[in-house]
Write a protein that holds these residues in place. Structure first.
Motif, PDB file in Angstrom:
ATOM      1  N   PRO A  95     -13.877   1.621   8.574  1.00 20.72           N
ATOM      2  CA  PRO A  95     -13.312   0.274   8.648  1.00 20.72           C
ATOM      3  C   PRO A  95     -13.302  -0.382   7.274  1.00 20.72           C
ATOM      4  CG  PRO A  95     -14.887   0.633  10.419  1.00 20.72           C
ATOM      5  CD  PRO A  95     -15.012   1.799   9.510  1.00 20.72           C
ATOM      6  N   GLY A  96     -12.185  -1.079   7.014  1.00 24.14           N
ATOM      7  CA  GLY A  96     -12.071  -1.802   5.755  1.00 24.14           C
ATOM      8  C   GLY A  96     -11.396  -1.003   4.676  1.00 24.14           C
ATOM      9  N   ALA A  97     -11.223   0.299   4.869  1.00 27.34           N
ATOM     10  CA  ALA A  97     -10.583   1.094   3.830  1.00 27.34           C
ATOM     11  C   ALA A  97      -9.100   0.818   3.767  1.00 27.34           C
ATOM     12  CB  ALA A  97     -10.841   2.581   4.104  1.00 27.34           C
ATOM     13  N   ASP A  98      -8.435   0.800   4.907  1.00 25.25           N
ATOM     14  CA  ASP A  98      -6.988   0.572   4.900  1.00 25.25           C
ATOM     15  C   ASP A  98      -6.556  -0.338   6.030  1.00 25.25           C
ATOM     16  OD1 ASP A  98      -4.269   1.037   4.116  1.00 25.25           O
ATOM     17  OD2 ASP A  98      -4.083   2.322   5.877  1.00 25.25           O
ATOM     18  N   ASP A  99      -7.223  -0.191   7.171  1.00 26.51           N
ATOM     19  CA  ASP A  99      -6.817  -0.920   8.359  1.00 26.51           C
ATOM     20  C   ASP A  99      -7.984  -1.738   8.888  1.00 26.51           C
ATOM     21  OD1 ASP A  99      -4.236   0.111   8.378  1.00 26.51           O
ATOM     22  OD2 ASP A  99      -4.910   1.935   9.385  1.00 26.51           O
ATOM     23  N   PRO A 100      -8.251  -2.899   8.333  1.00 22.16           N
ATOM     24  CA  PRO A 100      -9.424  -3.655   8.746  1.00 22.16           C
ATOM     25  C   PRO A 100      -9.300  -4.260  10.127  1.00 22.16           C
ATOM     26  CG  PRO A 100      -8.111  -4.930   7.219  1.00 22.16           C
ATOM     27  CD  PRO A 100      -7.484  -3.577   7.282  1.00 22.16           C
ATOM     28  N   ALA A 101      -8.084  -4.504  10.579  1.00 18.17           N
ATOM     29  CA  ALA A 101      -7.919  -5.122  11.890  1.00 18.17           C
ATOM     30  C   ALA A 101      -7.972  -4.056  12.977  1.00 18.17           C
ATOM     31  CB  ALA A 101      -6.580  -5.862  11.945  1.00 18.17           C
ATOM     32  N   PRO A 102      -8.278  -4.416  14.216  1.00 16.57           N
ATOM     33  CA  PRO A 102      -8.317  -3.441  15.305  1.00 16.57           C
ATOM     34  C   PRO A 102      -6.971  -2.755  15.470  1.00 16.57           C
ATOM     35  CG  PRO A 102      -9.299  -5.521  15.960  1.00 16.57           C
ATOM     36  CD  PRO A 102      -8.668  -5.754  14.636  1.00 16.57           C
ATOM     37  N   ALA A 104       3.990  -4.308   4.729  1.00 18.49           N
ATOM     38  CA  ALA A 104       2.735  -4.038   5.440  1.00 18.49           C
ATOM     39  C   ALA A 104       1.715  -3.380   4.522  1.00 18.49           C
ATOM     40  CB  ALA A 104       3.019  -3.145   6.652  1.00 18.49           C
ATOM     41  N   ALA A 105       2.200  -2.501   3.641  1.00 16.25           N
ATOM     42  CA  ALA A 105       1.279  -1.847   2.707  1.00 16.25           C
ATOM     43  C   ALA A 105       0.646  -2.860   1.764  1.00 16.25           C
ATOM     44  CB  ALA A 105       2.026  -0.769   1.916  1.00 16.25           C
ATOM     45  N   TRP A 106       1.439  -3.793   1.269  1.00 16.18           N
ATOM     46  CA  TRP A 106       0.877  -4.835   0.391  1.00 16.18           C
ATOM     47  C   TRP A 106      -0.093  -5.728   1.164  1.00 16.18           C
ATOM     48  CZ3 TRP A 106       0.563  -4.242  -4.431  1.00 16.18           C
ATOM     49  CH2 TRP A 106       1.600  -3.683  -5.183  1.00 16.18           C
ATOM     50  N   TRP A 107       0.229  -6.002   2.423  1.00 17.00           N
ATOM     51  CA  TRP A 107      -0.640  -6.883   3.209  1.00 17.00           C
ATOM     52  C   TRP A 107      -2.025  -6.271   3.403  1.00 17.00           C
ATOM     53  CZ3 TRP A 107       0.240 -11.807   4.568  1.00 17.00           C
ATOM     54  CH2 TRP A 107      -0.633 -12.396   5.481  1.00 17.00           C
ATOM     55  N   PHE A 108      -2.062  -4.946   3.576  1.00 20.49           N
ATOM     56  CA  PHE A 108      -3.330  -4.257   3.786  1.00 20.49           C
ATOM     57  C   PHE A 108      -3.756  -3.449   2.562  1.00 20.49           C
ATOM     58  CE2 PHE A 108      -1.890  -4.609   8.284  1.00 20.49           C
ATOM     59  CZ  PHE A 108      -2.918  -5.444   8.714  1.00 20.49           C
ATOM     60  N   ALA A 109      -3.328  -3.903   1.381  1.00 19.37           N
ATOM     61  CA  ALA A 109      -3.695  -3.192   0.155  1.00 19.37           C
ATOM     62  C   ALA A 109      -5.210  -3.169   0.000  1.00 19.37           C
ATOM     63  CB  ALA A 109      -3.052  -3.867  -1.052  1.00 19.37           C
ATOM     64  N   PRO A 110      -5.771  -2.010  -0.404  1.00 20.86           N
ATOM     65  CA  PRO A 110      -7.231  -1.927  -0.554  1.00 20.86           C
ATOM     66  C   PRO A 110      -7.711  -2.760  -1.737  1.00 20.86           C
ATOM     67  CG  PRO A 110      -6.190   0.060  -1.381  1.00 20.86           C
ATOM     68  CD  PRO A 110      -5.101  -0.750  -0.745  1.00 20.86           C
ATOM     69  N   GLY A 111      -8.947  -3.116  -1.705  1.00 26.25           N
ATOM     70  CA  GLY A 111      -9.529  -3.903  -2.787  1.00 26.25           C
ATOM     71  C   GLY A 111     -10.235  -5.126  -2.251  1.00 26.25           C
ATOM     72  N   ARG A 112     -11.010  -5.740  -3.095  1.00 30.27           N
ATOM     73  CA  ARG A 112     -11.756  -6.927  -2.668  1.00 30.27           C
ATOM     74  C   ARG A 112     -10.839  -8.103  -2.362  1.00 30.27           C
ATOM     75  NH1 ARG A 112     -17.195  -7.323  -6.463  1.00 30.27           N
ATOM     76  NH2 ARG A 112     -18.144  -5.335  -5.796  1.00 30.27           N
ATOM     77  N   SER A 113      -9.868  -8.315  -3.256  1.00 29.75           N
ATOM     78  CA  SER A 113      -8.965  -9.453  -3.059  1.00 29.75           C
ATOM     79  C   SER A 113      -7.588  -8.942  -2.656  1.00 29.75           C
ATOM     80  CB  SER A 113      -8.851 -10.278  -4.348  1.00 29.75           C
ATOM     81  OG  SER A 113      -7.891 -11.301  -4.179  1.00 29.75           O
ATOM     82  N   ARG A 114      -7.168  -9.302  -1.475  1.00 30.96           N
ATOM     83  CA  ARG A 114      -5.840  -8.906  -1.004  1.00 30.96           C
ATOM     84  C   ARG A 114      -4.809 -10.014  -1.181  1.00 30.96           C
ATOM     85  NH1 ARG A 114      -7.850  -5.766   4.417  1.00 30.96           N
ATOM     86  NH2 ARG A 114      -8.215  -3.751   3.413  1.00 30.96           N
ATOM     87  N   LEU A 115      -5.215 -11.112  -1.798  1.00 31.49           N
ATOM     88  CA  LEU A 115      -4.314 -12.249  -1.928  1.00 31.49           C
ATOM     89  C   LEU A 115      -3.051 -11.910  -2.716  1.00 31.49           C
ATOM     90  CD1 LEU A 115      -3.735 -15.202  -1.374  1.00 31.49           C
ATOM     91  CD2 LEU A 115      -5.046 -15.796  -3.435  1.00 31.49           C
ATOM     92  N   PRO A 116      -3.126 -11.238  -3.883  1.00 32.17           N
ATOM     93  CA  PRO A 116      -1.883 -10.924  -4.616  1.00 32.17           C
ATOM     94  C   PRO A 116      -0.911 -10.082  -3.791  1.00 32.17           C
ATOM     95  CG  PRO A 116      -3.792 -10.626  -6.029  1.00 32.17           C
ATOM     96  CD  PRO A 116      -4.324 -10.828  -4.641  1.00 32.17           C
ATOM     97  N   GLY A 117      -1.428  -9.051  -3.116  1.00 32.54           N
ATOM     98  CA  GLY A 117      -0.565  -8.218  -2.293  1.00 32.54           C
ATOM     99  C   GLY A 117       0.068  -8.994  -1.157  1.00 32.54           C
ATOM    100  N   ARG A 118      -0.718  -9.857  -0.532  1.00 30.75           N
ATOM    101  CA  ARG A 118      -0.174 -10.631   0.577  1.00 30.75           C
ATOM    102  C   ARG A 118       0.841 -11.665   0.105  1.00 30.75           C
ATOM    103  NH1 ARG A 118      -5.160 -11.077   4.986  1.00 30.75           N
ATOM    104  NH2 ARG A 118      -5.320  -8.797   5.221  1.00 30.75           N
ATOM    105  N   MET A 119       0.661 -12.165  -1.097  1.00 32.77           N
ATOM    106  CA  MET A 119       1.660 -13.079  -1.659  1.00 32.77           C
ATOM    107  C   MET A 119       2.977 -12.349  -1.895  1.00 32.77           C
ATOM    108  SD  MET A 119      -0.628 -15.343  -4.337  1.00 32.77           S
ATOM    109  CE  MET A 119       0.815 -16.230  -4.910  1.00 32.77           C
ATOM    110  N   LEU A 120       2.906 -11.103  -2.368  1.00 34.32           N
ATOM    111  CA  LEU A 120       4.123 -10.308  -2.539  1.00 34.32           C
ATOM    112  C   LEU A 120       4.811 -10.075  -1.197  1.00 34.32           C
ATOM    113  CD1 LEU A 120       2.961  -7.628  -5.146  1.00 34.32           C
ATOM    114  CD2 LEU A 120       4.564  -9.511  -5.528  1.00 34.32           C
TER     115      LEU A 120
END
Length: 674
Positions: free
Chosen positions: A5-12, A375-391
């Protein structure tokens, strides 16, 4: 081993084996399904909104005409047409239950369009994986398709393009399911479904061949690089499926090959590759020209190019995380998007009959790249996903904004109105006198006329069922016009695609000599309507009969036959092609006074902008009408000098005398009588 969990797909994930008692998983499933239902309802609403508000245009009227035939005649007719019969068979069955009104005729397109949205959700979800990333990608793909102007427009047109897109996507989905199965009845079922969907696509549109060839390439490559008994079984299944599809299409193959050889519904020439690629890009992104002007769509295009690059970068980054499965996702989507495009353009290089709608079948790959990248940017790995989600949000905002503009144009802007056959026919019926007749140019537009005015028999010129760019009207059309208008005191000229069939304007030329034109006829979108009162016993010249015979031989290429006195500031000049003309020759006209002083000049094509000399037939007489710049308020004698030149040889052609010697480059006509 399951990913942490948390590597790529943190949501159920929908396919996670978690107890139903866990409220997080249940709420997530309910939310995703609710959103999917909302997307499908929106898609259906947009595809049926004001479905019968606009008139059928020619292609749709052909659909109505063919669907009204019996099965045997329908099949025979489509064998001689540019599309195979399956769409018309579906439409025939539906309209026999629902009627032949505009709404009923267009509803099957809306149905297949809505079904494609649902299928895209399953297809992209299957392609991207069933975790939360795949769920989001599928939902985004369905959402973008639901509001895409290209998909909404063709879902409201009584043609086969949404059906083709659906069966193409269905073949892709069945192929993915088949490739994921091992040996057994379930796998055989999916291979059979792939064959059936592929045949349905092929019997819907000939260009499905290019999409299916891409699928076959992907399947064969994927199985060829695999190892083991299961891989060998899959290879055998793929080959067997190709054989089944080939055998299933064999009865129709002669018709397809014949149409490829004899089709004359477009001019020969060179494909403008850059223009074609630009039209594909603005069609996929903004729905131009159907729902947005090309100039406006071009302003959006750089932003969509950036969005596509960002989405593709997201897919590539996700592929690096997912390994082999992720890389397969990327190269399959790119192949399905690009390979049919290049194959269609390669075919069009022989005969440039091309329209971006022919590639709508590949648009799901474009939508999948956008959705998968977001979707890939939304679930981009890393501590901060804000930049990917903004894209991801930025791409979504761009798509939403462009779609809103395109849909607003389509539903509210009169500039995007289809050809108004319904309104024109109603006007003519109301205004038409008892001894008048409708002249229809082009003659192949009869289905559109008959759909709205079957009680008024038109005179089709030329009398052809399918557009033939070689069937250009000339003086030989005079007898048919004279016979068709015998005893009539009025004529209504309805024109559509007349720039192809009557680019010189022979029918108005004949009618001008047979009577007087009425000027108070209202305009109709994409159609022309004119009215003439006719003289009793009017005659129509079946050969060139200029008021002033004035012969000249321009280097054995063009022959001058004569000219008429100017009318309304225009000079009519008669020409003849003396040999085949590979050059697009131009005429240079100079208006002079009696002393030879230049008063005005005009340059252009000898027989009008829409009829280059490369289309002229040898020995066939034509005419051109030229403005006379500088003739306003003319007094005293006026003359015109004419020269013929090629764009790359402005010095012009020589005029040949009776001994075939050069005798100058300009011929003088006059004096003119204004």
């Amino acid at each position: 081993m399951r990913p942490q969990p948390g590597a790529d797909d943190p949501a159920p994930r929908w396919d996670d084996a978690q107890p139903r008692a866990q409220p997080g998983a249940t709420h997530f499933q309910v939310l995703m399904r609710a959103l999917l239902i909302a997307v499908l309802l929106l898609a259906f609403a947009l595809r049926t909104l004001r479905l019968d508000a606009q008139s059928l245009w020619y292609d749709e009227a052909v659909s109505a005409q063919v669907a009204a035939k019996g099965l045997a005649e329908l099949t025979r007719w489509t064998a001689d047409d540019i599309q195979p019969p399956l769409y018309y068979i579906f439409l025939a069955g539906w309209t026999r239950m629902a009627g032949h009104g505009e709404w009923a005729l267009r509803f099957p397109s809306g149905f297949f369009g809505t079904a494609t949205v649902a299928l895209l959700w399953s297809l992209v979800r299957k392609l991207c994986g069933r975790g939360s990333r795949g769920n989001l990608a599928g939902l985004l793909a369905a959402g973008i398709a639901a509001i895409a102007p290209l998909h909404v427009y063709y879902a409201q047109e009584a043609r086969m393009y949404t059906q083709l897109t659906f069966f193409g996507a269905l073949a892709a989905y069945a192929l993915l399911r088949a490739a994921a199965e091992t040996e057994g009845r379930r796998a055989l079922g999916w291979w059979a479904a792939t064959a059936v969907a592929s045949l349905a696509a092929l019997y819907t549109h000939y260009f499905a061949l290019f999409l299916l060839a891409t699928f076959a390439l992907c399947a064969l490559v994927a199985t060829a690089v695999a190892r083991g008994r299961v891989a060998a079984w899959r290879m055998g299944s793929a080959v067997a499926t190709l054989v089944v599809v080939g055998l299933g299409y064999l009865p129709w193959l002669p018709s397809m090959l014949n149409r490829y050889q004899v089709d004359a519904s477009y001019w020969q020439g060179e494909l403008k590759l850059g223009e074609a690629l630009r039209h594909i890009a603005i069609n996929f992104t903004a729905g131009a020209p159907e729902t947005m002007l090309e100039t406006d769509a071009m302003r959006w295009l750089p932003w969509f190019a950036i969005a596509f690059a960002v989405a593709l970068a997201g897919l590539l980054a996700g592929a690096q995380q997912r390994g082999k499965t992720g890389w397969q996702e990327v190269w399959v989507l790119l192949l399905v998007l690009l390979l049919p495009l290049f194959m269609v353009l390669a075919l069009a290089a022989r005969n440039p009959k091309f329209n971006p709608r022919y590639l709508m079948m590949a648009s799901p790959a474009y939508l999948a790249i956008l959705a998968g990248g977001m979707a890939a940017w939304w679930f981009a790995p890393g501590r901060s996903r804000l930049p990917g989600r903004m894209l991801a949000v930025a791409i979504a905002a761009l798509v939403l904004a462009a779609s809103a503009v395109g849909l607003r144009n389509w539903f509210t802007d009169p500039a995007f109105t289809k050809a108004q056959w319904r309104e024109l026919a109603a006007y003519v019926r109301e205004e038409m006198g008892g001894e008048e007749r409708v002249v229809l140019v082009s003659g192949h537009a009869v289905p559109a006329w008959e759909y709205y005015a079957a009680d008024i028999t038109p005179l089709p010129l030329p009398p052809i069922d399918i557009l033939d760019v070689n069937a250009v009207l000339g003086f030989e059309a005079a007898p048919a016009l004279e016979q068709g208008l015998a005893g009539k005191d009025g004529a209504w000229l309805v024109t559509w695609q007349d720039r192809v069939i009557d680019p010189v304007g022979f029918v108005p030329y004949f009618l001008d000599r047979a009577g007087a034109e009425t000027k108070n006829v209202p305009p109709f979108w994409q159609l022309g309507l004119q009215h003439w009162t006719l003289q009793a016993g009017a005659r129509y010249p079946s050969s060139a009969d200029p008021q002033h015979a004035d012969a000249a031989n321009f280097d054995h290429k063009l022959g001058l036959l004569g000219w008429d006195d100017p009318i309304d500031g225009e000079l009519t000049v008669y020409w003849q092609a003396l040999n085949s003309l590979p050059e697009d020759y131009q005429v240079s006209l100079v208006l002079e006074d009696a002393s030879g002083a230049e008063l005005g000049r005009w340059d252009g094509r000898p027989a009008g902008y829409d009829y280059p000399t490369t289309r002229w037939s040898v020995d066939r007489a034509v005419f051109g009408r030229y403005p006379l710049p500088g003739s306003a308020g003319a007094s005293g004698e006026r003359y015109v000098t004419l020269a013929i030149y090629a764009p790359d040889a402005p010095e012009g052609l020589n005029i040949r005398d009776v001994a075939d010697n050069p005798a100058g480059k300009r011929v003088r006509l006059g004096p003119l009588r204004f």
